[in-house]
Design a protein around this motif. Structure first.
Motif, mmCIF file in Angstrom:
data_model
loop_
_atom_site.group_PDB
_atom_site.id
_atom_site.type_symbol
_atom_site.label_atom_id
_atom_site.label_comp_id
_atom_site.label_asym_id
_atom_site.label_seq_id
_atom_site.Cartn_x
_atom_site.Cartn_y
_atom_site.Cartn_z
ATOM 1 N N TYR A 1 0.835 -1.194 0.000
ATOM 2 C CA TYR A 1 0.000 0.000 0.000
ATOM 3 C C TYR A 1 0.877 1.253 0.000
ATOM 4 O O TYR A 1 2.042 1.226 0.384
ATOM 5 C CB TYR A 1 -0.943 0.009 1.205
ATOM 6 N N THR A 2 0.289 2.372 -0.458
ATOM 7 C CA THR A 2 0.978 3.659 -0.467
ATOM 8 C C THR A 2 0.087 4.671 0.237
ATOM 9 O O THR A 2 -0.983 5.008 -0.269
ATOM 10 C CB THR A 2 1.210 4.151 -1.914
ATOM 11 N N PRO B 1 -8.479 6.130 -13.725
ATOM 12 C CA PRO B 1 -7.835 4.818 -13.587
ATOM 13 C C PRO B 1 -6.429 4.734 -14.160
ATOM 14 O O PRO B 1 -5.654 3.871 -13.756
ATOM 15 C CB PRO B 1 -8.798 3.871 -14.322
ATOM 16 N N ALA B 2 -6.080 5.636 -15.084
ATOM 17 C CA ALA B 2 -4.722 5.582 -15.645
ATOM 18 C C ALA B 2 -3.691 6.139 -14.676
ATOM 19 O O ALA B 2 -2.502 5.893 -14.824
ATOM 20 C CB ALA B 2 -4.668 6.352 -16.966
ATOM 21 N N LYS B 3 -4.157 6.914 -13.679
ATOM 22 C CA LYS B 3 -3.226 7.500 -12.706
ATOM 23 C C LYS B 3 -3.050 6.555 -11.523
ATOM 24 O O LYS B 3 -3.973 5.850 -11.144
ATOM 25 C CB LYS B 3 -3.775 8.851 -12.204
ATOM 26 N N ASN B 4 -1.871 6.617 -10.952
ATOM 27 C CA ASN B 4 -1.612 5.791 -9.775
ATOM 28 C C ASN B 4 -2.026 6.590 -8.540
ATOM 29 O O ASN B 4 -1.204 6.975 -7.731
ATOM 30 C CB ASN B 4 -0.125 5.417 -9.723
ATOM 31 N N GLY B 5 -3.350 6.831 -8.418
ATOM 32 C CA GLY B 5 -3.818 7.750 -7.391
ATOM 33 C C GLY B 5 -4.564 7.095 -6.250
ATOM 34 O O GLY B 5 -5.156 7.779 -5.423
ATOM 35 N N THR B 6 -4.554 5.761 -6.225
ATOM 36 C CA THR B 6 -5.236 5.075 -5.122
ATOM 37 C C THR B 6 -4.198 4.451 -4.195
ATOM 38 O O THR B 6 -3.072 4.176 -4.593
ATOM 39 C CB THR B 6 -6.214 3.998 -5.645
ATOM 40 N N LEU C 1 -4.827 0.226 -0.269
ATOM 41 C CA LEU C 1 -4.958 -0.169 1.138
ATOM 42 C C LEU C 1 -5.902 -1.355 1.333
ATOM 43 O O LEU C 1 -5.823 -2.052 2.339
ATOM 44 C CB LEU C 1 -5.527 1.006 1.951
ATOM 45 N N GLY C 2 -6.835 -1.541 0.368
ATOM 46 C CA GLY C 2 -7.932 -2.494 0.562
ATOM 47 C C GLY C 2 -7.556 -3.850 1.139
ATOM 48 O O GLY C 2 -8.045 -4.251 2.201
ATOM 49 N N ASP D 1 -8.891 -7.374 -2.607
ATOM 50 C CA ASP D 1 -9.390 -6.624 -1.452
ATOM 51 C C ASP D 1 -10.840 -6.979 -1.120
ATOM 52 O O ASP D 1 -11.535 -6.206 -0.475
ATOM 53 C CB ASP D 1 -9.238 -5.110 -1.671
ATOM 54 N N TYR D 2 -11.270 -8.156 -1.583
ATOM 55 C CA TYR D 2 -12.673 -8.543 -1.343
ATOM 56 C C TYR D 2 -13.019 -8.458 0.140
ATOM 57 O O TYR D 2 -12.372 -9.066 0.988
ATOM 58 C CB TYR D 2 -12.934 -9.968 -1.830
ATOM 59 N N GLU D 3 -14.030 -7.685 0.408
ATOM 60 C CA GLU D 3 -14.540 -7.491 1.759
ATOM 61 C C GLU D 3 -16.044 -7.648 1.626
ATOM 62 O O GLU D 3 -16.686 -6.906 0.893
ATOM 63 C CB GLU D 3 -14.181 -6.069 2.217
ATOM 64 N N MET D 4 -16.620 -8.649 2.286
ATOM 65 C CA MET D 4 -18.024 -8.964 2.045
ATOM 66 C C MET D 4 -18.934 -7.741 2.181
ATOM 67 O O MET D 4 -19.768 -7.462 1.321
ATOM 68 C CB MET D 4 -18.513 -10.063 2.991
#
Length: 434
Positions: free
Chosen positions: A205-206, A222-227, A230-231, A356-359
């Protein structure tokens, strides 16, 4: 071992520091035996090269190495049904108390009740703690005690409640000497539990000050590395939610902070409304007559719909186990609205593929795009998969990466016409809801 000891059961909290249940176990006055159980009930439905299982396994081995080298201890790793493992443990050790952290999903709640009842019958205490959230269950509710089902008022009350909340960090380093002195506790290999190492990697994560400060400006592209990625780390507890909230507050970024609150919103929805796992929150939406065409579902899964942004998202998911959040909304809407395929089909596919699947969040977001959930998008809001490109990938960078052939003759024609699919969807929804 004849001396009484306490057990700490690692689950969704795979870290040694700022782990509340682990902290209390270490301060309990008895030696602590850390354990992890690869639950056969959960594992049997997963692909044999599941990246999440590899990630859990490798994280546990790193934790074991740290405890062996620095504290002469380890983590005992088991595979099987948790109840059977506990029957084995009480034969091997004199156990006073089992410590662990709360888990809120329906399966976990039933499992923990079964373990608690069994331990009680053996005069062993079962203590659990809030660890993976700031606020849980009914800690953020309306004045009359009812749960919030709309995000904005929930978020406002969450923030008001937080003002008087002591955000303590539970440092464990000075207590790790209270672990059992035994560095050769049971271990397993991936093949012992029927798995192989995945080719997919769960990324680090960042959460840098720059990422948090730029989050609002970059998170929708989505083309940017902006997330933050963390999931999965929040899902498996390799990071502490308390430390992440402290970072968000330090940078004074409301949007990043609100994403963390969304996670808790959906968790309390699943807690109060566990039926939403299988049924629509708004029950009349279960009257929708889904088309559920299996050939069309396969094209959606494979990223061959003829709509480049939808296909890019699905191919990114299949290849990496990640999909950008903005694109998740589009592919979900496309499945439910354009193809009239039941949201539960998409939810199950994401459950299998997403690292990052979280129910709680997965169900909450799928019901949101279908219109059937809490705080949902109105059913007549149907994303246009072509105009979404102009808004979020106007230079086609993301599309070119995942669908390089999108301008070639080999690229399929759109599987449905947007206008016709929209009209069909509105008609089917209206019929069901009136």
């Amino acid at each position: 071992m004849t001396q009484p000891l306490n057990i700490f059961w690692f689950r969704r909290d795979l870290r040694l520091d700022d782990n509340i249940g682990f902290y209390h176990a270490l301060k309990s006055g008895k030696p602590v035996l850390p354990i992890f159980i690869f639950d056969s009930e959960i594992l049997e439905s997963l692909p044999k090269d599941d990246a999440r299982v590899t990630f859990i396994y490798e994280t546990l081995q790193t934790m074991r190495n740290t405890l062996q080298e620095d504290y002469g201890s380890s983590i005992a790793i088991f595979h099987g049904k948790p109840l059977e493992i506990y029957k084995q443990l009480i034969n091997d050790y004199e156990i006073d108390t089992v410590y662990t952290n709360h888990d809120y999903e329906p399966y976990a709640r039933n499992r923990d009740k079964e373990i608690q009842d069994f331990l009680k019958s053996k005069s062993i205490e079962f203590k659990t703690f809030k660890d993976q959230v700031i606020f849980e269950k009914s800690e953020v509710v309306k004045n009359d005690g009812d749960p919030y089902v709309v995000f904005t008022p929930y978020m406002k009350t969450w923030k008001e409640t937080f003002k008087t909340h002591d955000l303590e960090i539970y440092y464990t380093n000075s207590y790790l000497k209270n672990l059992v002195e035994h560095s050769r506790l049971p271990n397993l290999s991936l093949s012992d539990i029927g798995f192989e190492t995945s080719n997919q990697k769960i990324e680090e994560y960042t959460v840098t000050p720059t990422l948090i400060q730029d989050y609002e400006a970059t998170r929708n592209f989505p083309a940017k590395n902006g997330t933050s990625r963390l999931g999965p780390h929040l899902r498996f507890g390799t990071v502490s939610i308390r430390k992440m909230v402290k970072k968000a507050i330090a940078e004074e970024n409301e949007i990043f902070w609100q994403e963390l609150i969304w996670r808790e919103f959906f968790m309390q929805i699943l807690w109060h409304f566990p039926h939403t796992k299988d049924e629509s929150f708004k029950s009349k939406y279960d009257r929708i007559e889904w088309r559920n065409n299996e050939d069309e579902f396969k094209k959606w899964c494979d990223g061959k719909t003829g709509y480049p942004l939808v296909d890019a998202g699905m191919r990114e998911l299949n290849e990496t186990g990640f999909m950008h959040n903005r694109v998740r909304m589009l592919v979900g809407s496309f499945l439910c609205k354009h193809l009239l395929i039941d949201w539960r089909w998409g939810e199950a596919y994401f459950a299998e593929k997403l690292h990052d699947y979280e129910m709680a969040s997965n169900i909450g977001n799928w019901q949101w795009v279908a219109g059937s959930g809490v705080d949902a998008a109105p059913y007549f809001r149907i994303f246009n998969p072509t105009t979404q490109i102009k808004k979020f990938d106007k230079d086609h960078k993301y599309i070119k990466k995942w669908v390089p052939e999108y301008q070639e003759l080999s690229y399929p024609e759109p599987m449905v016409d947007h206008k016709a699919a929209r009209e069909r969807c509105l008609k089917v929804y209206k019929t069901a809801l009136n």
